[in-house]
Scaffold this motif. Structure first.
Motif, PDB file in Angstrom:
ATOM      1  N   LEU A 105       0.822  -1.210   0.000  1.00  0.00           N
ATOM      2  CA  LEU A 105       0.000   0.000   0.000  1.00  0.00           C
ATOM      3  C   LEU A 105       0.858   1.264   0.000  1.00  0.00           C
ATOM      4  CD1 LEU A 105      -2.773   1.372   0.202  1.00  0.00           C
ATOM      5  CD2 LEU A 105      -2.583   1.188   2.691  1.00  0.00           C
ATOM      6  N   ASN A 106       1.818   1.325   0.911  1.00  0.00           N
ATOM      7  CA  ASN A 106       2.570   2.562   1.086  1.00  0.00           C
ATOM      8  C   ASN A 106       3.632   2.765   0.017  1.00  0.00           C
ATOM      9  OD1 ASN A 106       1.204   3.374   3.527  1.00  0.00           O
ATOM     10  ND2 ASN A 106       2.235   1.683   4.512  1.00  0.00           N
ATOM     11  N   ARG A 107       4.260   1.671  -0.438  1.00  0.00           N
ATOM     12  CA  ARG A 107       5.177   1.834  -1.561  1.00  0.00           C
ATOM     13  C   ARG A 107       4.397   2.222  -2.811  1.00  0.00           C
ATOM     14  NH1 ARG A 107       8.370  -3.129  -4.069  1.00  0.00           N
ATOM     15  NH2 ARG A 107       6.225  -3.541  -4.708  1.00  0.00           N
ATOM     16  N   GLY A 108       3.220   1.615  -3.001  1.00  0.00           N
ATOM     17  CA  GLY A 108       2.382   1.979  -4.136  1.00  0.00           C
ATOM     18  C   GLY A 108       1.961   3.434  -4.077  1.00  0.00           C
ATOM     19  N   ALA A 109       1.618   3.920  -2.879  1.00  0.00           N
ATOM     20  CA  ALA A 109       1.223   5.317  -2.728  1.00  0.00           C
ATOM     21  C   ALA A 109       2.397   6.246  -3.007  1.00  0.00           C
ATOM     22  CB  ALA A 109       0.688   5.559  -1.320  1.00  0.00           C
ATOM     23  N   SER A 110       3.575   5.893  -2.513  1.00  0.00           N
ATOM     24  CA  SER A 110       4.763   6.701  -2.749  1.00  0.00           C
ATOM     25  C   SER A 110       5.041   6.822  -4.246  1.00  0.00           C
ATOM     26  CB  SER A 110       5.968   6.090  -2.032  1.00  0.00           C
ATOM     27  OG  SER A 110       7.142   6.826  -2.278  1.00  0.00           O
ATOM     28  N   ILE A 111       5.009   5.695  -4.950  1.00  0.00           N
ATOM     29  CA  ILE A 111       5.248   5.701  -6.394  1.00  0.00           C
ATOM     30  C   ILE A 111       4.152   6.478  -7.116  1.00  0.00           C
ATOM     31  CG2 ILE A 111       5.349   4.228  -8.444  1.00  0.00           C
ATOM     32  CD1 ILE A 111       6.689   2.101  -6.702  1.00  0.00           C
TER      33      ILE A 111
END
Length: 336
Positions: A105-111
């Motif tokens: 979730l958070n890596r996806g949001a960062s990207i």
């Protein structure tokens, strides 16, 4: 099946090279120690100095980017603990899935927010007069909420079916044909999410970077400062993205090939160790993202330095604008 025991050893959560994994843990601890106060200070700046929710600019996107980074940072101590304990992943299914959920979730949001910021700069520079949906939506915080909601379905594969030590396409020594089929489907879904989160944004970033650079080359008259900053922004995003995410993507592909073929057991183990190490490298993104905020605007850098490092500020309390050589007056309106 003569190799069942060997495959089971590989799929155990126990790390085969404990010294190397302790080094990985040390790197994550260093990243955590450095990234937490850095991102916390940026978050404080967005909330109490810039009041990002009143802004119609990229502040809203960048606030969500730093929020995603902070949530990802909180996962690092748990992973470091597992590595110090000699485990590649937690042997507890709930913790393993929760960590995968947070990381996806958070890596996806960062990207996603890195990509949206670059797309927004692309339209501002390459098509400055053209109306576009992003320009209309970014005036509302709803676009950020929508991005988070769209990312949630991508985490579903991490929550489906128990899988040994969070590994994909591992060999099942005693599994039935039906169990193997279901596991392969779930594993494939998870891998599609993993690769799509990186490859699709990378293609978009390359497209935006090439067109912005071409626009700068064609600019023969007028002020080119805005174009240069746009080039700095998209170039920095490309560098951060390539350094942090592409190596672990290649390593993941090699690891999947090693398991599906399958390769010899020691080769599979080496591929897994290399992938885990490059995943640790990807967490450096939490340290590099704040540099992107500075590339977005020297005014952001001015406010940051005057707020947290006033001793670096020139005599009149206003930092030097690095792009023009002149002093800049920090403004809370339209900072980024």
């Amino acid at each position: 099946m003569a190799n069942n025991t060997g495959y089971q050893d590989i799929e155990d959560c126990e790390a085969t090279n404990k010294a190397l994994y302790k080094f990985y843990a040390a790197v994550m601890i260093v990243i955590f120690i450095l990234a937490l106060p850095l991102n916390a200070s940026v978050l404080h700046l967005f909330i109490f100095k810039l009041k990002f929710w009143k802004s119609n600019t990229n502040n809203i996107f960048l606030f969500n980017l730093v929020l995603a980074d902070i949530l990802l940072i909180f996962c690092l101590p748990i992973k470091a603990y597992n590595y110090i304990d000699g485990e590649r992943r937690s042997d507890k299914d709930a913790i393993c899935k929760a960590m995968l959920f947070m990381l996806f979730l958070n890596r996806g949001a960062s990207i996603a927010f890195l990509t949206v910021t670059s797309i927004d700069r692309y339209f501002n520079v390459v098509h400055p007069g053209r109306k576009n949906l992003l320009r209309a939506l970014k005036k509302s915080p709803h676009i950020s909420i929508l991005i988070w909601l769209l990312l949630l379905p991508l985490t579903i594969p991490t929550m489906l079916k128990t899988f040994e030590c969070c590994n994909s396409h591992s060999q099942l020594p005693n599994g039935t044909k039906e169990d193997t089929l279901v596991k392969d489907v779930v594993d494939s879904m998870r891998e599609v999410v993993f690769f799509s989160q990186i490859i699709i944004p990378f293609v978009i970033l390359v497209y935006c970077t090439v067109h912005i650079v071409n626009r700068l080359r064609k600019k023969t008259v007028g002020d080119t400062t805005k174009l240069r900053r746009a080039v700095f922004l998209v170039t920095s995003v490309m560098v951060v993205f390539s350094f942090c995410f592409l190596p672990c993507t290649v390593a993941r592909m090699v690891l999947l090939i090693a398991r599906v073929k399958p390769w010899p057991e020691d080769w599979q183990d080496k591929a897994a160790v290399a992938f885990d190490g490059l995943m640790v490298l990807s967490y450096v993104d939490c340290l590099l993202d704040p540099l992107i905020y500075c590339f977005c605007s020297t005014k952001f850098k001015s406010i940051y330095l005057s707020s947290y490092f006033p001793f670096l500020v020139k005599g009149n309390g206003v930092p030097l604008d690095s792009s023009t050589g002149n002093t800049t007056q920090p403004s809370r309106n339209n900072v980024i």
